[in-house]
Motif scaffolding. Structure first.
Motif, short mmCIF file in Angstrom:
data_model
loop_
_atom_site.label_atom_id
_atom_site.label_comp_id
_atom_site.label_asym_id
_atom_site.label_seq_id
_atom_site.Cartn_x
_atom_site.Cartn_y
_atom_site.Cartn_z
N SER A 22 0.75 -1.18 -0.05
CA SER A 22 -0.09 -0.01 0.03
C SER A 22 0.62 1.28 -0.05
CB SER A 22 -0.93 -0.01 1.34
OG SER A 22 -0.04 0.42 2.32
N ALA A 23 0.12 2.32 -0.30
CA ALA A 23 0.90 3.59 -0.03
C ALA A 23 1.55 4.03 0.99
CB ALA A 23 0.20 4.98 -0.73
N ARG A 24 0.72 3.41 2.06
CA ARG A 24 1.32 3.62 3.49
C ARG A 24 2.54 2.84 3.81
NH1 ARG A 24 0.70 1.81 9.01
NH2 ARG A 24 0.43 3.38 10.43
N ASP A 25 2.46 1.66 3.48
CA ASP A 25 3.83 0.82 3.58
C ASP A 25 4.94 1.53 2.94
OD1 ASP A 25 2.16 -1.07 4.78
OD2 ASP A 25 2.08 -2.41 2.85
N THR A 26 4.72 2.03 1.77
CA THR A 26 5.63 2.62 1.07
C THR A 26 6.43 3.83 1.68
OG1 THR A 26 5.30 1.66 -1.17
CG2 THR A 26 6.65 3.64 -1.20
N LEU A 27 5.41 4.72 2.26
CA LEU A 27 5.95 5.93 2.87
C LEU A 27 6.76 5.61 4.27
CD1 LEU A 27 2.64 8.08 2.09
CD2 LEU A 27 5.01 8.68 1.35
N LEU A 28 5.92 4.82 4.87
CA LEU A 28 6.60 4.46 6.38
C LEU A 28 7.81 3.71 6.16
CD1 LEU A 28 3.50 3.48 8.57
CD2 LEU A 28 4.66 5.68 8.49
N GLN A 29 8.03 2.83 5.20
CA GLN A 29 9.08 1.97 5.08
C GLN A 29 10.59 2.89 4.52
OE1 GLN A 29 9.04 -1.91 3.16
NE2 GLN A 29 7.08 -2.11 4.25
N SER A 30 9.92 4.01 3.61
CA SER A 30 11.01 4.96 3.23
C SER A 30 11.61 5.68 4.52
CB SER A 30 10.16 5.94 2.10
OG SER A 30 9.69 5.44 0.97
#
Length: 338
Positions: A22-30
């Protein structure tokens, strides 16, 4: 010595094989990866910007969050498509993100890359002026942005404002002193590299370039960098520019590395991108000793002061950090980069 950072495209997909679903996964993992990279001793955390795609798109909330969570690492983009941007609002966003990070923002901007939709910038309310192309519009937005970053007043104050004004014309706030010299232009051709030098922007050159001579990618890119530096000198700027190149470099350290990248393509490719014949640079995938030999022959890396390592963000933070650590510990010292 080289500044070494990572560049993430910020993909996500609902696939069970993806660590970012998800977008949230990508943002937090970034954010997590930037923190991990700083702990490993990397120098930069850079992020791609693509609209209408399941990738990172609005950079400034992410850059501000990374700035708040880290202390030393440079934070940047590679690149923001200026065809989509309102330069005035962008100055405010960039100033805020730079102040949060205490002056660590390294902002890569450009005309942009091929889009997911037809003329997507029109949906953002931008239309080229009569007789101009969308590329012209992107460069015009960049020129306005650069001028505003100087922090000079230009707007007439209201004689009856809600809050007291300082004397004279007003500028956009918050203003971050020094950010103007930390703007980079992503260039795919020799001509735009020369234009970037004239404008006083640092140079970002990625893993593709207009095929202008038929020579290997790294040779053409090295020529581009030399032309940029000469144009900078001729422009008479009173500070030294920086130049970055990005590369896909994977040290094969264990079975996972071999499974993911052991059969990677290791030759340049020719293709058509936005009606332009382009040469796409090779990936480097080998055991550390072989990588060191191969990278010594890359003329463009030798010319650049900054190297951005592309990371496979959908494989998760731990594996991306492993990719970065392998280069920092097992490859960079032997090449004199560390």
């Amino acid at each position: 010595m080289k500044t070494i950072g990572f560049l993430s495209f910020g993909h996500w997909s609902p696939s069970l094989q993806s660590a970012t679903r998800s977008a949230r996964d990508t943002l937090l993992q970034s954010i997590e990866l930037a923190v991990a990279a700083e702990e490993l001793g990397a120098d930069g955390a850079y992020f791609r910007v693509h609209h209408f795609a399941q990738q990172l798109a609005s950079p400034f909330p992410l850059l501000a969050a990374v700035g708040a969570k880290t202390n030393r690492i440079e934070i940047g983009t590679g690149v923001i498509d200026m065809r989509y941007e309102n330069p005035f609002y962008m100055v405010e966003d960039a100033g805020a993100a730079d102040l949060i990070s205490n002056g660590r923002l390294q902002l890569g901007i450009s005309r942009g890359s091929p889009e997911q939709v037809i003329d997507g910038w029109r949906y953002f309310g931008h239309v080229p002026e009569e007789g101009q192309s969308d590329a012209d519009m992107g460069r015009r937005h960049a020129e306005v942005f650069l001028d505003l970053l100087k922090g000079e007043g230009f707007a007439r104050p209201n004689p009856r404002p809600m809050f007291p004004n300082p004397p004279g014309l007003l500028r956009l706030e918050p203003h971050s002193e020094g950010l103007r010299r930390r703007i980079w232009w992503g260039s795919a051709s020799n001509a735009t590299a020369l234009w970037a030098a004239q404008q006083g922007m640092n140079l970002q050159s990625s893993t593709l370039k207009a095929d202008e001579t038929g020579e290997p990618f790294h040779v053409q890119q090295a020529t581009q960098i030399r032309l940029f530096r000469q144009a900078w000198k001729e422009a008479g700027h009173d500070w030294e520019p920086r130049v970055s190149v990005s590369r896909s470099i994977f040290a094969l350290m264990d079975d996972r590395d071999h499974a993911y990248f052991g059969r990677g393509d290791t030759s340049d490719q020719i293709g058509i991108i936005d009606n332009m014949r382009a040469v796409f640079g090779r990936s480097y995938t080998a055991e550390p000793d072989r990588l060191i030999t191969q990278l010594k022959a890359d003329e463009a890396i030798a010319e650049a002061d900054t190297l951005l390592l592309t990371v496979p963000n959908q494989l998760g933070v731990a594996y991306s950090a492993h990719v970065i650590e392998a280069i920092l510990k097992h490859v960079a010292p032997a090449l004199g980069w560390r």
